[in-house]
Motif scaffolding. Structure first.
Motif, PDB file in Angstrom:
ATOM      1  N   HIS A 104      17.972  52.512  67.704  1.00 19.43           N
ATOM      2  CA  HIS A 104      18.938  52.000  67.121  1.00 19.43           C
ATOM      3  C   HIS A 104      18.285  50.463  66.538  1.00 19.43           C
ATOM      4  CE1 HIS A 104      22.257  48.317  66.786  1.00 19.43           C
ATOM      5  NE2 HIS A 104      22.343  48.763  66.063  1.00 19.43           N
ATOM      6  N   PHE A 105      18.363  51.360  65.102  1.00 19.99           N
ATOM      7  CA  PHE A 105      17.821  50.193  63.836  1.00 19.99           C
ATOM      8  C   PHE A 105      18.149  49.344  63.227  1.00 19.99           C
ATOM      9  CE2 PHE A 105      15.829  54.175  64.163  1.00 19.99           C
ATOM     10  CZ  PHE A 105      14.305  53.782  64.964  1.00 19.99           C
ATOM     11  N   LYS A 118      10.350  43.152  56.950  1.00 19.84           N
ATOM     12  CA  LYS A 118      10.652  44.098  56.401  1.00 19.84           C
ATOM     13  C   LYS A 118      11.376  45.379  57.816  1.00 19.84           C
ATOM     14  CE  LYS A 118       8.714  43.657  51.647  1.00 19.84           C
ATOM     15  NZ  LYS A 118       8.910  44.251  50.764  1.00 19.84           N
ATOM     16  N   ASN A 119      10.410  45.662  58.785  1.00 22.19           N
ATOM     17  CA  ASN A 119      10.299  46.169  59.932  1.00 22.19           C
ATOM     18  C   ASN A 119      12.015  46.435  60.913  1.00 22.19           C
ATOM     19  OD1 ASN A 119       8.292  47.441  59.124  1.00 22.19           O
ATOM     20  ND2 ASN A 119       6.994  46.519  61.454  1.00 22.19           N
ATOM     21  N   LEU A 120      12.534  47.096  60.903  1.00 20.57           N
ATOM     22  CA  LEU A 120      14.314  47.510  60.851  1.00 20.57           C
ATOM     23  C   LEU A 120      14.068  47.633  62.560  1.00 20.57           C
ATOM     24  CD1 LEU A 120      16.088  49.020  58.859  1.00 20.57           C
ATOM     25  CD2 LEU A 120      16.487  46.656  59.615  1.00 20.57           C
ATOM     26  N   HIS A 121      12.764  47.702  62.856  1.00 23.11           N
ATOM     27  CA  HIS A 121      12.296  48.032  64.822  1.00 23.11           C
ATOM     28  C   HIS A 121      11.258  46.856  65.313  1.00 23.11           C
ATOM     29  CE1 HIS A 121       8.364  49.419  62.689  1.00 23.11           C
ATOM     30  NE2 HIS A 121       9.074  49.790  62.193  1.00 23.11           N
ATOM     31  N   ASN A 122      11.644  46.786  66.744  1.00 23.58           N
ATOM     32  CA  ASN A 122      11.140  45.455  67.692  1.00 23.58           C
ATOM     33  C   ASN A 122       9.432  45.443  67.419  1.00 23.58           C
ATOM     34  OD1 ASN A 122      14.036  44.776  69.045  1.00 23.58           O
ATOM     35  ND2 ASN A 122      13.762  46.428  69.199  1.00 23.58           N
ATOM     36  N   GLU A 123       8.584  46.217  67.246  1.00 22.90           N
ATOM     37  CA  GLU A 123       7.173  46.311  67.717  1.00 22.90           C
ATOM     38  C   GLU A 123       7.023  46.336  66.278  1.00 22.90           C
ATOM     39  OE1 GLU A 123       6.171  48.240  71.117  1.00 22.90           O
ATOM     40  OE2 GLU A 123       6.835  46.857  72.712  1.00 22.90           O
ATOM     41  N   GLU A 124       5.394  46.699  66.119  1.00 18.12           N
ATOM     42  CA  GLU A 124       4.466  47.276  65.220  1.00 18.12           C
ATOM     43  C   GLU A 124       5.013  48.927  64.435  1.00 18.12           C
ATOM     44  OE1 GLU A 124      -0.223  47.757  62.947  1.00 18.12           O
ATOM     45  OE2 GLU A 124       0.270  47.915  65.510  1.00 18.12           O
ATOM     46  N   PHE A 125       5.552  49.756  65.894  1.00 17.32           N
ATOM     47  CA  PHE A 125       6.121  51.291  65.796  1.00 17.32           C
ATOM     48  C   PHE A 125       7.624  51.123  65.914  1.00 17.32           C
ATOM     49  CE2 PHE A 125       1.884  51.262  64.340  1.00 17.32           C
ATOM     50  CZ  PHE A 125       0.923  51.589  63.108  1.00 17.32           C
ATOM     51  N   VAL A 126       7.656  52.513  65.802  1.00 18.92           N
ATOM     52  CA  VAL A 126       9.315  53.077  66.179  1.00 18.92           C
ATOM     53  C   VAL A 126       8.312  52.620  67.822  1.00 18.92           C
ATOM     54  CG1 VAL A 126      10.994  54.089  66.489  1.00 18.92           C
ATOM     55  CG2 VAL A 126      10.361  53.285  64.322  1.00 18.92           C
TER      56      VAL A 126
END
Length: 276
Positions: A104-105, A118-126
Motif C-alpha cells: 500500500h503506497f 517524493k517517495n510513496l513508501h515509508n523507508e528509503e526503499f520499498v
C-alpha cells in the motif's frame, strides 16, 4: 474546441537491479471510482513503461483552470499488477504473508514521516513496512493485486513521486563438479571486494562429489554485475600469486535462488552457480 493539458502528478517505478534504474514489469489499473472521477474532472491517465502520468485540462473553452482547482481531497486509487514471475528473486522488499498481504503506497502523511518528499513508501526503499492486510481495504479482490497506490488530491500533491525498489542480496555459492578440476591444488575464488570460503566438499543429490566456495558476505544482484570473480589455482594469498583458470565466473541466474535455514534464528538465501 481548444484544450491544453498540464502535468498534475506522475509516479515512476525504479529498481537498483537494472542498469538504467527503470522497473518496467507493472501494469497500472485505475479502479472504477477513479475512472469515473477522471471523466467528471477531465483528467487524463497516461501509462508509460515504468510508471504513469496524470494530466489536467488547464484551458478549455477560453477558461483557464488552475492546478489547485483540481486538488479537492479526492483519493485516486490504482491497482498494481505484477507481470514478472521472477520479481522477488531479484528484489529485496520482504512481504510478510503473500496469501493475505499486499503493498500500500500513498501520500496521506505528506512530508512529515517520509524519507523523501517524493517517495510513496515509508523507508528509503520499498520494504515490508509498506504492506497491509488485504482486509484493510474493506473488499475482497477477485484477483489480489501486487499493491495499491492511493493519491489524495491534497494541497501538497507533488508533481512527481517515486517507488524505489532495492536489489536482493544472497550468499553466492560456486559448486565445482568438473572432473578436470579434481586434481588441481590450492583452488580459490578471488575478487576485488568479496572473499570466498572454501573449497569445501559437497555431495550433490545425484551422489556426485564436488567442491564448493561460499561468499563470506551476501552479494547484491545486478543486471550487470559490479565485479566478476576469478577461479584460480596455486593461490598464495600472502604472495598474491596464482594461475587463472577462469577469468570471469558466471553470475547467478535470478530465476534460481534457494533458502537454507541453518537454525531457527538464521535464515540465509543462497544463489548456486555450477561450474562443470
Amino acid at each position: 474546441m481548444i484544450a491544453e493539458y498540464e502535468i498534475l502528478t506522475q509516479v515512476e517505478f525504479k529498481h537498483r537491479y537494472f542498469l538504467d534504474n527503470k522497473l518496467e514489469c507493472f501494469s497500472i489499473q485505475p479502479d472504477p471510482n477513479t475512472q469515473h472521477f477522471f471523466l467528471r474532472s477531465g483528467l487524463l491517465f497516461k501509462p508509460f513503461n515504468n510508471g504513469f502520468k496524470l494530466f489536467f485540462n488547464s484551458f478549455n473553452s477560453q477558461e483557464t483552470i488552475k492546478r489547485s482547482d483540481i486538488l479537492d481531497d479526492f483519493v485516486l486509487r490504482f491497482h498494481i499488477v505484477l507481470n514478472d514471475p521472477y520479481f522477488f528473486n531479484y528484489t529485496d522488499c520482504g512481504i510478510k504473508k503473500w496469501d493475505s498481504d499486499l503493498y500500500h503506497f500513498n501520500n496521506f502523511r505528506g512530508t512529515k514521516d517520509r524519507f523523501s518528499i517524493k517517495n510513496l513508501h515509508n523507508e528509503e526503499f520499498v520494504s515490508v513496512e509498506d504492506t497491509v492486510e488485504e482486509s484493510a481495504f474493506g473488499q475482497k479482490f477477485l484477483r489480489k493485486p501486487f499493491g495499491i497506490i492511493e493519491l489524495q488530491l491534497r494541497y501538497d500533491l507533488q508533481t512527481a513521486y517515486v517507488l524505489h525498489f532495492r536489489e536482493i542480496e544472497s550468499y553466492w555459492r560456486y559448486i565445482i563438479v568438473g572432473d578436470h578440476f579434481k586434481n588441481l591444488s590450492q583452488l580459490a575464488i578471488i575478487g576485488k571486494d568479496v572473499a570466498f570460503e572454501g573449497p569445501g566438499n559437497i555431495t550433490l543429490p545425484d551422489n556426485r562429489e564436488g567442491l564448493s566456495f561460499v561468499s563470506v558476505l551476501p552479494i547484491g544482484h545486478k543486471q550487470r554485475p559490479d565485479q566478476y570473480f576469478k577461479l584460480v589455482d596455486h593461490y598464495k594469498e600472502e604472495e598474491s600469486t596464482f594461475n587463472v583458470l577462469i577469468n570471469a565466473l558466471p553470475v547467478p541466474d535470478t530465476r534460481h535462488i534457494s533458502s537454507i535455514i541453518e537454525n531457527k534464528n538464521d535464515k540465509k538465501y543462497y544463489s548456486e552457480i555450477f561450474i562443470y
